[in-house]
Design a protein around this motif. Structure first.
Motif, PDB file in Angstrom:
ATOM      1  N   SER A  88       0.844  -1.190   0.000  1.00 26.75           N
ATOM      2  CA  SER A  88       0.000   0.000   0.000  1.00 26.75           C
ATOM      3  C   SER A  88       0.881   1.242   0.000  1.00 26.75           C
ATOM      4  O   SER A  88       2.094   1.168   0.251  1.00 26.75           O
TER       5      SER A  88
ATOM      6  N   GLY B 120       0.999   3.675   2.166  1.00 33.32           N
ATOM      7  CA  GLY B 120       1.575   3.895   3.484  1.00 33.32           C
ATOM      8  C   GLY B 120       2.733   2.953   3.778  1.00 33.32           C
ATOM      9  O   GLY B 120       3.729   3.349   4.392  1.00 33.32           O
TER      10      GLY B 120
ATOM     11  N   THR C 216       3.617  12.699   3.308  1.00 32.37           N
ATOM     12  CA  THR C 216       2.284  12.127   3.531  1.00 32.37           C
ATOM     13  C   THR C 216       1.315  12.426   2.394  1.00 32.37           C
ATOM     14  O   THR C 216       0.116  12.179   2.521  1.00 32.37           O
ATOM     15  N   THR C 217       1.833  12.947   1.280  1.00 34.70           N
ATOM     16  CA  THR C 217       0.965  13.249   0.135  1.00 34.70           C
ATOM     17  C   THR C 217       0.267  11.981  -0.353  1.00 34.70           C
ATOM     18  O   THR C 217       0.884  10.926  -0.472  1.00 34.70           O
ATOM     19  N   ALA C 218      -1.019  12.078  -0.651  1.00 32.62           N
ATOM     20  CA  ALA C 218      -1.838  10.983  -1.205  1.00 32.62           C
ATOM     21  C   ALA C 218      -2.125   9.871  -0.203  1.00 32.62           C
ATOM     22  O   ALA C 218      -2.676   8.838  -0.566  1.00 32.62           O
ATOM     23  N   LEU C 219      -1.773  10.083   1.074  1.00 32.37           N
ATOM     24  CA  LEU C 219      -2.088   9.099   2.100  1.00 32.37           C
ATOM     25  C   LEU C 219      -3.313   9.559   2.877  1.00 32.37           C
ATOM     26  O   LEU C 219      -3.544  10.758   3.035  1.00 32.37           O
ATOM     27  N   ASP C 220      -4.123   8.601   3.370  1.00 31.35           N
ATOM     28  CA  ASP C 220      -5.299   9.014   4.132  1.00 31.35           C
ATOM     29  C   ASP C 220      -4.865   9.555   5.488  1.00 31.35           C
ATOM     30  O   ASP C 220      -3.717   9.390   5.925  1.00 31.35           O
ATOM     31  N   VAL C 221      -5.783  10.232   6.167  1.00 33.50           N
ATOM     32  CA  VAL C 221      -5.421  10.977   7.372  1.00 33.50           C
ATOM     33  C   VAL C 221      -4.878  10.076   8.477  1.00 33.50           C
ATOM     34  O   VAL C 221      -4.007  10.491   9.252  1.00 33.50           O
ATOM     35  N   THR C 222      -5.357   8.847   8.563  1.00 37.17           N
ATOM     36  CA  THR C 222      -4.869   7.930   9.589  1.00 37.17           C
ATOM     37  C   THR C 222      -3.411   7.580   9.355  1.00 37.17           C
ATOM     38  O   THR C 222      -2.587   7.604  10.276  1.00 37.17           O
TER      39      THR C 222
ATOM     40  N   GLN D 238      -1.313   9.347   7.535  1.00 40.25           N
ATOM     41  CA  GLN D 238      -0.552  10.582   7.709  1.00 40.25           C
ATOM     42  C   GLN D 238      -0.126  10.745   9.165  1.00 40.25           C
ATOM     43  O   GLN D 238       1.041  11.042   9.454  1.00 40.25           O
TER      44      GLN D 238
END
Length: 343
Positions: free
Chosen positions: A166, A168, A192-198, A200
């Motif tokens: 994935s 992340g 953290t670009t293009a990663l979901d907030v969790t 990140q």
């Protein structure tokens, strides 16, 4: 030079009055960075924030000598903790520094990883290159690093290819590779670009852990002031190739001294703002050829005066701050903050 820590601390990176120029096809030399100065202390996390086109990424590339041929250092310098003039080193000398003394995490791990090689082998090869470790030693250290950065099933993951991970997980592999030789400084460009907030939040927490456990200094680059606000010791706000505000993160966030910083903060989507219309800064960062003699932010600033259009403001100290702090604004009030600007 400003900073949130005592000036006696060890410096691992110093950028001093750096000027970068772009050689255009028509022969013009366009300013990319103008007199940028920045220090990163041992064990410190410093954030660089600004919109796309502000010069954040090109600054990070200049530290490692990765600038494209069209951009050159036109003035100033870049120094590591040993006072080496990084901007004057040749490619072979820089190769010895990259990864071992200064490592970088790029924003897109998929393009940074070799798709035809397992992720474990890629990290192990970096370890062998810089430390001379044996194949078995490098593999064992890689598995340990995967475990340290929170990757599941590290022994199995060692043999996986990037496309099977994935976003992340790939970013964690890049972090493991970056810290594999225990560099003095880790540069993270939009990690953290293009990663979901969790994810990140997990990546940022991991960086804080690396600082706390290994004493790693981190230069964290982002367009999102809110995202990195709880991680950094100090924040430098960039706009159109210049640092327009710098200081302790808590002070910059609570009492911005530059209208651009205030605009970025007002644009944040916070729980306390639920149900209210978000603020947006009108216009966009001026192109290189559009930067005039005055403040580059003047055309977007609601408080701009005639002086702002004609004269470029110098970066100067902000009065009343607990830590050294500076901002480049003609409207800077004597007691800190912006003159005639409400909080």
């Amino acid at each position: 030079m400003v900073g949130a820590k005592p000036s006696g601390g060890e410096t691992v990176l110093e950028v001093r009055d750096l000027r970068l120029e772009l050689s255009a096809k028509d022969g013009a030399r366009l300013p990319v960075l103008e007199e940028v100065s920045l220090k990163v202390g041992r064990g410190e996390i410093v954030g660089i924030v600004g919109e796309s086109g502000c010069g954040k990424s090109v600054l990070s590339l200049s530290v490692l000598g990765l600038l494209p041929p069209s951009i050159r250092v036109a003035g100033g310098g870049i120094y590591n903790g040993e006072r080496k003039e990084l901007h004057r080193l040749g490619e072979k000398s820089l190769q010895r520094i990259r990864g071992k003394e200064i490592a970088m995490i790029f924003q897109d791990p998929m393009t940074s990883l070799n798709p035809g090689m397992t992720v474990g082998k890629q990290v192990a090869e970096a370890i062998r290159l810089h430390t001379g470790a044996s194949k078995r030693e490098a593999e064992e250290k890689t598995v340990g690093l995967f475990r340290k950065v929170g990757l599941p099933r590290p022994e199995t993951l060692y043999h996986e290819y990037p496309h099977r991970l994935s976003g992340g997980m790939r970013q964690r592999v890049m972090i493991a590779m970056a810290v594999s030789c225990q560099p003095d400084l880790l540069i993270a460009d939009e990690p953290t670009t293009a990663l979901d907030v969790t994810i990140q939040a997990q990546i940022l927490k991991l960086m804080k852990t690396l600082r706390e456990e290994d004493g790693t200094s981190i230069l964290l680059i982002s367009h999102d002031l809110g995202l990195i606000s709880g991680v950094c010791d100090r924040i430098a706000v960039m706009y159109a190739g210049r640092i327009v505000e710098e200081g302790a993160a808590a002070e910059v966030l609570r009492h911005p001294a530059h209208p651009y910083t205030a605009g970025l903060l007002a644009s944040l989507a916070l729980p306390s703002k639920k149900g209210t219309r978000l603020h947006s800064i009108p216009g966009s960062v001026p192109a290189l050829r559009e930067r005039g003699p005055g403040c580059a932010f003047a055309s977007r600033c609601p408080y701009a005066a005639d002086r702002c259009l004609a004269e470029k403001p110098a970066l100067r100290g902000v009065a009343g701050s607990a830590f050294p702090r500076s901002a480049a604004c003609h409207l800077l009030g004597e007691e800190g903050g912006l003159a005639n600007v409400g909080s």
